[in-house]
Scaffold this motif. Structure first.
Motif, PDB file in Angstrom:
ATOM      1  N   THR A  62       0.861  -1.181   0.000  1.00  0.00           N
ATOM      2  CA  THR A  62       0.000   0.000   0.000  1.00  0.00           C
ATOM      3  C   THR A  62       0.899   1.234   0.000  1.00  0.00           C
ATOM      4  O   THR A  62       2.092   1.149   0.323  1.00  0.00           O
ATOM      5  N   PRO A  63       0.359   2.402  -0.359  1.00  0.00           N
ATOM      6  CA  PRO A  63       1.189   3.602  -0.275  1.00  0.00           C
ATOM      7  C   PRO A  63       1.762   3.830   1.120  1.00  0.00           C
ATOM      8  O   PRO A  63       2.913   4.274   1.257  1.00  0.00           O
ATOM      9  N   GLU A  64       0.993   3.504   2.141  1.00  0.00           N
ATOM     10  CA  GLU A  64       1.493   3.680   3.507  1.00  0.00           C
ATOM     11  C   GLU A  64       2.656   2.738   3.791  1.00  0.00           C
ATOM     12  O   GLU A  64       3.661   3.120   4.406  1.00  0.00           O
ATOM     13  N   GLN A  65       2.549   1.493   3.339  1.00  0.00           N
ATOM     14  CA  GLN A  65       3.641   0.541   3.517  1.00  0.00           C
ATOM     15  C   GLN A  65       4.863   0.957   2.706  1.00  0.00           C
ATOM     16  O   GLN A  65       6.001   0.838   3.168  1.00  0.00           O
ATOM     17  N   ALA A  66       4.626   1.452   1.493  1.00  0.00           N
ATOM     18  CA  ALA A  66       5.736   1.893   0.649  1.00  0.00           C
ATOM     19  C   ALA A  66       6.465   3.071   1.276  1.00  0.00           C
ATOM     20  O   ALA A  66       7.702   3.127   1.272  1.00  0.00           O
ATOM     21  N   GLN A  67       5.709   4.003   1.827  1.00  0.00           N
ATOM     22  CA  GLN A  67       6.324   5.160   2.478  1.00  0.00           C
ATOM     23  C   GLN A  67       7.259   4.717   3.602  1.00  0.00           C
ATOM     24  O   GLN A  67       8.341   5.293   3.794  1.00  0.00           O
ATOM     25  N   ALA A  68       6.878   3.687   4.331  1.00  0.00           N
ATOM     26  CA  ALA A  68       7.680   3.212   5.455  1.00  0.00           C
ATOM     27  C   ALA A  68       8.985   2.556   5.005  1.00  0.00           C
ATOM     28  O   ALA A  68       9.878   2.333   5.829  1.00  0.00           O
ATOM     29  N   CYS A  69       9.115   2.257   3.717  1.00  0.00           N
ATOM     30  CA  CYS A  69      10.332   1.632   3.190  1.00  0.00           C
ATOM     31  C   CYS A  69      11.416   2.648   2.852  1.00  0.00           C
ATOM     32  O   CYS A  69      12.566   2.263   2.600  1.00  0.00           O
ATOM     33  N   ILE A  70      11.076   3.937   2.818  1.00  0.00           N
ATOM     34  CA  ILE A  70      12.026   4.953   2.378  1.00  0.00           C
ATOM     35  C   ILE A  70      13.059   5.222   3.461  1.00  0.00           C
ATOM     36  O   ILE A  70      12.718   5.538   4.602  1.00  0.00           O
ATOM     37  N   TRP A  71      14.336   5.100   3.088  1.00  0.00           N
ATOM     38  CA  TRP A  71      15.427   5.430   4.015  1.00  0.00           C
ATOM     39  C   TRP A  71      15.856   6.877   3.882  1.00  0.00           C
ATOM     40  O   TRP A  71      16.189   7.543   4.864  1.00  0.00           O
ATOM     41  N   GLY A  72      15.872   7.375   2.635  1.00  0.00           N
ATOM     42  CA  GLY A  72      16.343   8.740   2.454  1.00  0.00           C
ATOM     43  C   GLY A  72      16.177   9.228   1.030  1.00  0.00           C
ATOM     44  O   GLY A  72      15.559   8.567   0.184  1.00  0.00           O
ATOM     45  N   TYR A  73      16.747  10.417   0.773  1.00  0.00           N
ATOM     46  CA  TYR A  73      16.543  11.125  -0.483  1.00  0.00           C
ATOM     47  C   TYR A  73      17.858  11.671  -1.022  1.00  0.00           C
ATOM     48  O   TYR A  73      18.804  11.941  -0.278  1.00  0.00           O
ATOM     49  N   ALA A  74      17.895  11.882  -2.326  1.00  0.00           N
ATOM     50  CA  ALA A  74      19.029  12.537  -2.973  1.00  0.00           C
ATOM     51  C   ALA A  74      18.537  13.316  -4.177  1.00  0.00           C
ATOM     52  O   ALA A  74      17.414  13.116  -4.661  1.00  0.00           O
ATOM     53  N   GLY A 103       9.926  23.400 -10.562  1.00  0.00           N
ATOM     54  CA  GLY A 103       8.639  22.854 -10.156  1.00  0.00           C
ATOM     55  C   GLY A 103       8.610  22.682  -8.657  1.00  0.00           C
ATOM     56  O   GLY A 103       9.471  23.197  -7.925  1.00  0.00           O
ATOM     57  N   ASN A 104       7.615  21.978  -8.201  1.00  0.00           N
ATOM     58  CA  ASN A 104       7.470  21.690  -6.784  1.00  0.00           C
ATOM     59  C   ASN A 104       7.181  20.209  -6.628  1.00  0.00           C
ATOM     60  O   ASN A 104       6.448  19.621  -7.443  1.00  0.00           O
ATOM     61  N   LEU A 105       7.750  19.601  -5.606  1.00  0.00           N
ATOM     62  CA  LEU A 105       7.519  18.163  -5.387  1.00  0.00           C
ATOM     63  C   LEU A 105       6.039  17.853  -5.220  1.00  0.00           C
ATOM     64  O   LEU A 105       5.601  16.732  -5.507  1.00  0.00           O
ATOM     65  N   SER A 106       5.264  18.826  -4.789  1.00  0.00           N
ATOM     66  CA  SER A 106       3.818  18.618  -4.640  1.00  0.00           C
ATOM     67  C   SER A 106       3.118  18.507  -5.987  1.00  0.00           C
ATOM     68  O   SER A 106       1.945  18.135  -6.046  1.00  0.00           O
ATOM     69  N   ASP A 107       3.835  18.822  -7.096  1.00  0.00           N
ATOM     70  CA  ASP A 107       3.250  18.747  -8.430  1.00  0.00           C
ATOM     71  C   ASP A 107       3.312  17.347  -9.025  1.00  0.00           C
ATOM     72  O   ASP A 107       2.829  17.140 -10.152  1.00  0.00           O
ATOM     73  N   LEU A 108       3.924  16.393  -8.330  1.00  0.00           N
ATOM     74  CA  LEU A 108       3.985  15.031  -8.850  1.00  0.00           C
ATOM     75  C   LEU A 108       2.582  14.506  -9.150  1.00  0.00           C
ATOM     76  O   LEU A 108       1.669  14.637  -8.327  1.00  0.00           O
ATOM     77  N   ILE A 109       2.423  13.903 -10.332  1.00  0.00           N
ATOM     78  CA  ILE A 109       1.131  13.301 -10.672  1.00  0.00           C
ATOM     79  C   ILE A 109       0.851  12.131  -9.743  1.00  0.00           C
ATOM     80  O   ILE A 109      -0.238  12.008  -9.177  1.00  0.00           O
ATOM     81  N   TRP A 110       1.835  11.262  -9.604  1.00  0.00           N
ATOM     82  CA  TRP A 110       1.782  10.153  -8.654  1.00  0.00           C
ATOM     83  C   TRP A 110       2.787  10.452  -7.554  1.00  0.00           C
ATOM     84  O   TRP A 110       3.969  10.647  -7.842  1.00  0.00           O
ATOM     85  N   SER A 111       2.328  10.504  -6.310  1.00  0.00           N
ATOM     86  CA  SER A 111       3.236  10.795  -5.205  1.00  0.00           C
ATOM     87  C   SER A 111       4.315   9.718  -5.118  1.00  0.00           C
ATOM     88  O   SER A 111       4.195   8.638  -5.718  1.00  0.00           O
ATOM     89  N   VAL A 112       5.357  10.006  -4.364  1.00  0.00           N
ATOM     90  CA  VAL A 112       6.431   9.031  -4.191  1.00  0.00           C
ATOM     91  C   VAL A 112       5.876   7.719  -3.664  1.00  0.00           C
ATOM     92  O   VAL A 112       6.172   6.631  -4.183  1.00  0.00           O
ATOM     93  N   ALA A 113       5.050   7.782  -2.628  1.00  0.00           N
ATOM     94  CA  ALA A 113       4.492   6.562  -2.036  1.00  0.00           C
ATOM     95  C   ALA A 113       3.601   5.815  -3.023  1.00  0.00           C
ATOM     96  O   ALA A 113       3.637   4.580  -3.106  1.00  0.00           O
TER      97      ALA A 113
END
Length: 234
Positions: free
Chosen positions: A97-109, A171-181
């Protein structure tokens, strides 16, 4: 264990403010994930996300405060820049699920999805795979990873790229069509995600060509800058 050839070096990324490194398993990329970029590429609407891959050894690591050097790639005369938020996973799974996917993120670059646009366009016209346009050597310049525990969840914030000081993409990260999760959850229905996977999450409008000598400066709020100079052909 005897091997016929030496084991290849394990690709890894530096971690900001740490002596640790992050081993990289796979590099996934989601295409056309900002509405205005989708339009400039000839598409509209919220189509289902689609993905392609780059080899892990295509990553070109650039340290904070330094300017990386990317050789102008072979067999192209139309090299394009695409600035992207990259997420790194410390866990994975299937059918998340998007919630489970979000919990898999360690970090960003901050990453650049460099593209041999002429070769990609020709492959599209002939119904062939895109690897020659997307998966070439040094096609994924990337800065250090920043731990989510330090940045917080990045759901909004400016993302931009300039070339020789002139604005190209914004742009802005909030403009993503599909969120990261959402992107990760969708991807987990196609592949089993695992620790060490990276996802390039899409680029805003303004992609354009660069030539030898150009200096690209990419920035994302909270992650600093990534600077890369286009060098002579390899």
């Amino acid at each position: 264990m005897d091997t016929v050839i030496p084991f290849p070096e394990q690709p890894s990324l530096n971690v900001a403010n740490s002596a640790s490194v992050f081993p990289v398993r796979r590099v996934y990329c989601v295409g056309r994930n900002y509405a205005e970029h989708a339009k400039e590429m000839g598409f509209t609407g919220r189509e289902d996300p689609f993905f392609f891959c780059k080899p892990a050894d295509a990553l070109l690591q650039v340290a904070d405060g330094e300017t990386g050097l990317m050789p102008y790639p072979q067999q192209t005369s139309n090299l394009h820049h695409e600035v992207e938020l990259v997420v790194a996973l410390s866990a994975g799974g299937r059918h998340l699920t998007p919630e489970q996917a979000q919990a898999c993120i360690w970090g960003y670059a901050i990453g650049l999805d460099m593209t041999r646009r002429d070769l990609q366009g020709e492959a599209k016209k002939q119904g062939r795979p895109w690897e020659v346009g997307k998966a070439f050597d040094d096609s994924a310049p990337i800065g250090p990873l920043h731990a989510l525990s330090e940045t917080g969840v990045l759901e909004s914030g400016n993302i931009s790229l300039n070339v020789n000081g002139q604005a190209r993409q914004h742009g802005n990260l909030s403009d993503l069509i599909w969120s990261v999760a959402e992107s990760l959850a969708y991807l987990s229905n196609l592949f089993e995600l695992k620790a060490g996977d990276l996802l390039f999450t899409g680029t805003p409008e303004g992609v354009a060509a660069v030539v030898e000598g150009d200096v690209m400066t990419a920035a994302i709020d909270g992650l600093g800058e990534l600077r890369v100079k286009v060098g002579a052909p390899a």
